[in-house]
Design a protein around this motif. Sequence first.
Motif, PDB file in Angstrom:
ATOM      1  N   VAL A  11       0.858  -1.170   0.000  1.00 43.48           N
ATOM      2  CA  VAL A  11       0.000   0.000   0.000  1.00 43.48           C
ATOM      3  C   VAL A  11       0.899   1.226   0.000  1.00 43.48           C
ATOM      4  O   VAL A  11       1.644   1.468   0.951  1.00 43.48           O
ATOM      5  CB  VAL A  11      -0.941   0.007   1.214  1.00 43.48           C
ATOM      6  CG1 VAL A  11      -1.798   1.263   1.223  1.00 43.48           C
ATOM      7  CG2 VAL A  11      -1.820  -1.242   1.218  1.00 43.48           C
ATOM      8  N   SER A  12       0.851   2.005  -1.072  1.00 41.17           N
ATOM      9  CA  SER A  12       1.749   3.143  -1.238  1.00 41.17           C
ATOM     10  C   SER A  12       1.167   4.395  -0.602  1.00 41.17           C
ATOM     11  O   SER A  12       0.055   4.811  -0.918  1.00 41.17           O
ATOM     12  CB  SER A  12       2.008   3.400  -2.724  1.00 41.17           C
ATOM     13  OG  SER A  12       2.737   4.605  -2.911  1.00 41.17           O
ATOM     14  N   HIS A  13       1.947   4.994   0.287  1.00 44.02           N
ATOM     15  CA  HIS A  13       1.559   6.256   0.917  1.00 44.02           C
ATOM     16  C   HIS A  13       2.238   7.456   0.252  1.00 44.02           C
ATOM     17  O   HIS A  13       1.938   8.599   0.588  1.00 44.02           O
ATOM     18  CB  HIS A  13       1.927   6.243   2.404  1.00 44.02           C
ATOM     19  CG  HIS A  13       1.158   5.242   3.211  1.00 44.02           C
ATOM     20  ND1 HIS A  13       0.047   5.573   3.960  1.00 44.02           N
ATOM     21  CD2 HIS A  13       1.328   3.908   3.374  1.00 44.02           C
ATOM     22  CE1 HIS A  13      -0.427   4.492   4.554  1.00 44.02           C
ATOM     23  NE2 HIS A  13       0.332   3.474   4.216  1.00 44.02           N
ATOM     24  N   ALA A  14       3.176   7.208  -0.644  1.00 46.32           N
ATOM     25  CA  ALA A  14       3.999   8.275  -1.197  1.00 46.32           C
ATOM     26  C   ALA A  14       3.251   9.080  -2.258  1.00 46.32           C
ATOM     27  O   ALA A  14       2.302   8.592  -2.883  1.00 46.32           O
ATOM     28  CB  ALA A  14       5.279   7.693  -1.796  1.00 46.32           C
ATOM     29  N   VAL A  21       9.048   1.941  -5.752  1.00 47.34           N
ATOM     30  CA  VAL A  21      10.346   1.727  -6.395  1.00 47.34           C
ATOM     31  C   VAL A  21      11.394   1.321  -5.358  1.00 47.34           C
ATOM     32  O   VAL A  21      12.179   0.389  -5.569  1.00 47.34           O
ATOM     33  CB  VAL A  21      10.792   2.996  -7.138  1.00 47.34           C
ATOM     34  CG1 VAL A  21      12.154   2.779  -7.803  1.00 47.34           C
ATOM     35  CG2 VAL A  21       9.751   3.398  -8.177  1.00 47.34           C
ATOM     36  N   LEU A  22      11.405   2.006  -4.223  1.00 46.83           N
ATOM     37  CA  LEU A  22      12.367   1.686  -3.170  1.00 46.83           C
ATOM     38  C   LEU A  22      12.139   0.274  -2.630  1.00 46.83           C
ATOM     39  O   LEU A  22      13.097  -0.461  -2.372  1.00 46.83           O
ATOM     40  CB  LEU A  22      12.279   2.710  -2.045  1.00 46.83           C
ATOM     41  CG  LEU A  22      12.856   4.087  -2.361  1.00 46.83           C
ATOM     42  CD1 LEU A  22      12.394   5.124  -1.340  1.00 46.83           C
ATOM     43  CD2 LEU A  22      14.385   4.038  -2.392  1.00 46.83           C
ATOM     44  N   TRP A  23      10.889  -0.120  -2.480  1.00 49.50           N
ATOM     45  CA  TRP A  23      10.601  -1.469  -1.988  1.00 49.50           C
ATOM     46  C   TRP A  23      11.032  -2.510  -3.003  1.00 49.50           C
ATOM     47  O   TRP A  23      11.492  -3.597  -2.643  1.00 49.50           O
ATOM     48  CB  TRP A  23       9.126  -1.602  -1.656  1.00 49.50           C
ATOM     49  CG  TRP A  23       8.809  -2.889  -0.968  1.00 49.50           C
ATOM     50  CD1 TRP A  23       8.178  -3.978  -1.484  1.00 49.50           C
ATOM     51  CD2 TRP A  23       9.138  -3.235   0.378  1.00 49.50           C
ATOM     52  NE1 TRP A  23       8.070  -4.979  -0.552  1.00 49.50           N
ATOM     53  CE2 TRP A  23       8.662  -4.552   0.608  1.00 49.50           C
ATOM     54  CE3 TRP A  23       9.782  -2.556   1.411  1.00 49.50           C
ATOM     55  CZ2 TRP A  23       8.816  -5.197   1.827  1.00 49.50           C
ATOM     56  CZ3 TRP A  23       9.930  -3.194   2.631  1.00 49.50           C
ATOM     57  CH2 TRP A  23       9.458  -4.503   2.828  1.00 49.50           C
ATOM     58  N   ILE A  47       7.091   8.842   1.967  1.00 53.86           N
ATOM     59  CA  ILE A  47       7.874   7.801   1.300  1.00 53.86           C
ATOM     60  C   ILE A  47       8.207   6.668   2.263  1.00 53.86           C
ATOM     61  O   ILE A  47       8.296   5.501   1.864  1.00 53.86           O
ATOM     62  CB  ILE A  47       9.162   8.416   0.708  1.00 53.86           C
ATOM     63  CG1 ILE A  47       8.810   9.324  -0.471  1.00 53.86           C
ATOM     64  CG2 ILE A  47      10.142   7.336   0.267  1.00 53.86           C
ATOM     65  CD1 ILE A  47      10.008  10.035  -1.079  1.00 53.86           C
ATOM     66  N   SER A  48       8.370   6.978   3.538  1.00 54.46           N
ATOM     67  CA  SER A  48       8.866   5.975   4.489  1.00 54.46           C
ATOM     68  C   SER A  48       7.778   5.231   5.252  1.00 54.46           C
ATOM     69  O   SER A  48       8.074   4.252   5.946  1.00 54.46           O
ATOM     70  CB  SER A  48       9.804   6.646   5.499  1.00 54.46           C
ATOM     71  OG  SER A  48       9.103   7.622   6.253  1.00 54.46           O
ATOM     72  N   LYS A  49       6.519   5.640   5.152  1.00 51.39           N
ATOM     73  CA  LYS A  49       5.457   5.020   5.953  1.00 51.39           C
ATOM     74  C   LYS A  49       5.361   3.519   5.710  1.00 51.39           C
ATOM     75  O   LYS A  49       5.249   2.726   6.657  1.00 51.39           O
ATOM     76  CB  LYS A  49       4.118   5.686   5.625  1.00 51.39           C
ATOM     77  CG  LYS A  49       2.896   5.050   6.298  1.00 51.39           C
ATOM     78  CD  LYS A  49       2.882   5.321   7.788  1.00 51.39           C
ATOM     79  CE  LYS A  49       1.522   5.046   8.428  1.00 51.39           C
ATOM     80  NZ  LYS A  49       1.162   3.637   8.520  1.00 51.39           N
ATOM     81  N   ALA A  50       5.388   3.088   4.459  1.00 49.97           N
ATOM     82  CA  ALA A  50       5.284   1.650   4.157  1.00 49.97           C
ATOM     83  C   ALA A  50       6.461   0.891   4.756  1.00 49.97           C
ATOM     84  O   ALA A  50       6.310  -0.264   5.186  1.00 49.97           O
ATOM     85  CB  ALA A  50       5.225   1.430   2.646  1.00 49.97           C
ATOM     86  N   PHE A  51       7.645   1.509   4.805  1.00 47.49           N
ATOM     87  CA  PHE A  51       8.823   0.856   5.377  1.00 47.49           C
ATOM     88  C   PHE A  51       8.709   0.791   6.902  1.00 47.49           C
ATOM     89  O   PHE A  51       9.037  -0.235   7.511  1.00 47.49           O
ATOM     90  CB  PHE A  51      10.093   1.617   4.964  1.00 47.49           C
ATOM     91  CG  PHE A  51      10.445   1.440   3.520  1.00 47.49           C
ATOM     92  CD1 PHE A  51      11.359   0.477   3.126  1.00 47.49           C
ATOM     93  CD2 PHE A  51       9.846   2.227   2.547  1.00 47.49           C
ATOM     94  CE1 PHE A  51      11.676   0.296   1.792  1.00 47.49           C
ATOM     95  CE2 PHE A  51      10.153   2.066   1.207  1.00 47.49           C
ATOM     96  CZ  PHE A  51      11.071   1.094   0.827  1.00 47.49           C
ATOM     97  N   ILE A 236      -2.741   4.360  -1.460  1.00 44.50           N
ATOM     98  CA  ILE A 236      -3.480   4.315  -0.202  1.00 44.50           C
ATOM     99  C   ILE A 236      -4.912   4.804  -0.367  1.00 44.50           C
ATOM    100  O   ILE A 236      -5.841   4.235   0.202  1.00 44.50           O
ATOM    101  CB  ILE A 236      -2.754   5.137   0.904  1.00 44.50           C
ATOM    102  CG1 ILE A 236      -3.526   5.112   2.220  1.00 44.50           C
ATOM    103  CG2 ILE A 236      -2.499   6.562   0.456  1.00 44.50           C
ATOM    104  CD1 ILE A 236      -3.705   3.743   2.820  1.00 44.50           C
ATOM    105  N   ARG A 237      -5.127   5.822  -1.193  1.00 44.47           N
ATOM    106  CA  ARG A 237      -6.492   6.335  -1.365  1.00 44.47           C
ATOM    107  C   ARG A 237      -7.388   5.299  -2.028  1.00 44.47           C
ATOM    108  O   ARG A 237      -8.551   5.136  -1.672  1.00 44.47           O
ATOM    109  CB  ARG A 237      -6.448   7.631  -2.169  1.00 44.47           C
ATOM    110  CG  ARG A 237      -5.787   8.798  -1.424  1.00 44.47           C
ATOM    111  CD  ARG A 237      -5.570  10.008  -2.319  1.00 44.47           C
ATOM    112  NE  ARG A 237      -4.939  11.097  -1.602  1.00 44.47           N
ATOM    113  CZ  ARG A 237      -3.636  11.199  -1.407  1.00 44.47           C
ATOM    114  NH1 ARG A 237      -2.825  10.267  -1.885  1.00 44.47           N
ATOM    115  NH2 ARG A 237      -3.124  12.235  -0.736  1.00 44.47           N
ATOM    116  N   THR A 238      -6.842   4.566  -3.001  1.00 48.07           N
ATOM    117  CA  THR A 238      -7.609   3.493  -3.640  1.00 48.07           C
ATOM    118  C   THR A 238      -7.872   2.366  -2.658  1.00 48.07           C
ATOM    119  O   THR A 238      -8.979   1.814  -2.601  1.00 48.07           O
ATOM    120  CB  THR A 238      -6.845   2.959  -4.860  1.00 48.07           C
ATOM    121  OG1 THR A 238      -6.624   4.026  -5.782  1.00 48.07           O
ATOM    122  CG2 THR A 238      -7.622   1.854  -5.550  1.00 48.07           C
TER     123      THR A 238
END
Length: 329
Positions: A11-14, A21-23, A47-51, A236-238
């Motif tokens: 789930v992307s928060h960025a 991409v980082l993951w 960018i870091s929330k998922a991490f 995340i919104r989706t």
Amino acid sequence: MVAAVSEELLVSHAQNAEDVVLWRALGSVQNGRYVEVGANHPAVDSISKAFYDRGWAGVAVEPVPAFAQAYREARPRDVVVEAAVTDAAEQEVVLHVFEGTGLSTVREDISAGHEASGIEATEVRVPARRLDDVLVEHVPAGEEIHFLMVDVEGAEHDVLRSIDLSVHRPWVLVVEATAPRSRDRTHHEWEHIVLGNGYVHAMFDGLSQWYVAQEHVDLLPELDHPACPLDSWVPIRTFVAERRVESLDAELGGVRLENAELTRQVVSWRGRVLEQWAKAARTATSARGSSDNGHLRQELDALQRTLSWRITAPLRSVRSAQLRRSRRP
């Protein structure tokens, strides 16, 4: 070597799917470390929330007091440095704060441009720190920084001048490379610092420039293109919207079951009432004769005004239509 496509849904928060991409490149790292300069909000466009949600932790450098406090409350594993990063000698700098946005900046010219467009700023004095000093204080010697993100609304040059990239070696650098609220590229102001310290350009994603340290150049195939359909991810919104739709569908299913049961009860009750009325009518007719038909008609009219009669009107309409069709030659 290119890693296999992950089946785990991220789930992307960025803001620009940078975390995807980082993951893709760093997802195999356990309990990694990030550094965010201009961390902003701990969840929105982060960018870091998922991490963080997957066990990582890091250093969040954020000068806006409200955002820094939000980080402290939401991210207890992270170190929060409430300061602006600069290479100047001053102990404090003026921060132009645009409340509730990611536009706050130490650049007076950029602030003036925002205000000219009708956005109001508040000036506050905040501590100033070199990034070198922040890393020496909060990253133990010899431990890795897996990615460094710099998003400081036009002051990226000052941040990069404050870190010795020959000493501190983040595996991946993500540096905002467009002027605030613009598509104008700004990397020419500072890219020589990065490339001159042993970093290789990976891509431009429309907002930021990406670089990888030469000693980790094997990550380059994972970092040279933005998030794509082969990455298993959802914004995340989706994600939130889909969960809400599922919840509403479940609620609607429950309402439909309740309505079906209510309809069954009403139809059953109506049948019993009509049966009792017919029985009473037969008894009254045999006892009093046809002279009481007017009274019985009144009772029928009263029945038709009841709630059950009105509720079951659609059922009677359907039944009548079926009877009419069955009588046609």
